[in-house]
Design an enzyme around this catalytic site. Structure first.
Site, PDB file in Angstrom:
ATOM      1  N   CYS A   1       0.831  -1.200   0.000  1.00  0.00           N
ATOM      2  CA  CYS A   1       0.000   0.000   0.000  1.00  0.00           C
ATOM      3  C   CYS A   1       0.877   1.266   0.000  1.00  0.00           C
ATOM      4  O   CYS A   1       1.620   1.476  -0.939  1.00  0.00           O
ATOM      5  CB  CYS A   1      -1.001  -0.023   1.155  1.00  0.00           C
TER       6      CYS A   1
ATOM      7  N   HIS B   1      -3.868  -4.554  -0.371  1.00  0.00           N
ATOM      8  CA  HIS B   1      -3.458  -5.173   0.885  1.00  0.00           C
ATOM      9  C   HIS B   1      -3.576  -6.692   0.770  1.00  0.00           C
ATOM     10  O   HIS B   1      -4.676  -7.237   0.904  1.00  0.00           O
ATOM     11  CB  HIS B   1      -4.360  -4.694   2.034  1.00  0.00           C
TER      12      HIS B   1
ATOM     13  N   GLU C   1      -2.731  -8.823   2.950  1.00  0.00           N
ATOM     14  CA  GLU C   1      -3.135  -9.357   4.255  1.00  0.00           C
ATOM     15  C   GLU C   1      -4.634  -9.231   4.498  1.00  0.00           C
ATOM     16  O   GLU C   1      -5.175  -9.828   5.431  1.00  0.00           O
ATOM     17  CB  GLU C   1      -2.352  -8.663   5.379  1.00  0.00           C
TER      18      GLU C   1
END
Length: 210
Positions: free
Chosen positions: A82, A191, A193
């Site tokens: 990001c 992202h 994650e």
């Protein structure tokens, strides 16, 4: 062998969820601002959320720019996520304020010209066939984005002796870089994650490449 990862703690980034997602790859993850630990890890992950200028201030505060530069000079892998991707470019412009970045790549991070901002939600990406990060994924695989700014052009001269960068694009109002794979330096605007199974696969692909 278990890969050792350093997740750079410089006051910006979703450290808890990123550490948890990286640990699921089977790697040993250390959240740290210590230069030696960050330099000696098999892979360094640079997260980032919020404003470009604030992230750069935090990064400079722990000499993160030097850590990234030293690792890359030695061919040691780095993954930006990001705003951790955005600060790898030469500069960022937010609200008319220009901030110098790490300048690992030329170019500027600017506001997306889109009817709705931030760009928040799941989007497909267009990855090159020889991508390492996106290996084994279908074209309709979606990743989770939360951002209003991005690099919208690739300005690095790829005509030299080194292999050209692998560029992955997405679109929200305008085309923008969703990911870059450039030798030991990789980054994603989304992202991983927060991207479920697709993000987990991408992180696993990166860790397996170390």
């Amino acid at each position: 062998m278990t890969k050792k990862l350093a997740l750079l703690d410089y006051g910006s980034g979703n450290l808890h969820s990123a550490a948890r997602a990286l640990a699921r790859t089977g790697a040993q993850v250390t959240v740290t601002a210590d230069p030696e630990t960050a330099l000696n890890a098999d892979g360094l992950v640079v997260p980032g959320v919020g404003a470009y200028a604030a992230c750069m201030a935090g990064l400079l505060g722990v000499r993160g720019d030097r850590i990234i530069g030293k690792r890359l000079a030695g061919g040691r892998p780095v993954l930006g996520i990001c705003v951790g991707m955005q600060i790898l470019f030469e500069r960022g412009v937010e609200f008319g304020v220009e901030t110098e970045g790490c300048a690992e790549w030329p170019g500027v991070v600017e506001r997306l010209d889109a009817p709705i901002l931030p760009h928040m939600g799941w989007n497909t990406v267009k990855a090159p066939q020889d991508s390492i990060l996106f290996a084994g994924m279908d074209e309709d695989t979606r990743f989770y984005f939360v951002h209003s700014y991005a690099a919208q052009n690739w300005e690095l001269d790829d005509s030299g002796p080194l292999a050209p960068a692998k560029l992955t694009w997405a679109e929200h109002g305008v085309p923008f870089l969703a990911a870059v794979e450039n030798g030991p330096l990789s980054a994603t605007q989304f992202h991983p994650e927060k991207s479920g199974d697709a993000g987990a696969q991408l992180l696993r692909n990166w860790v397996d490449s170390l």
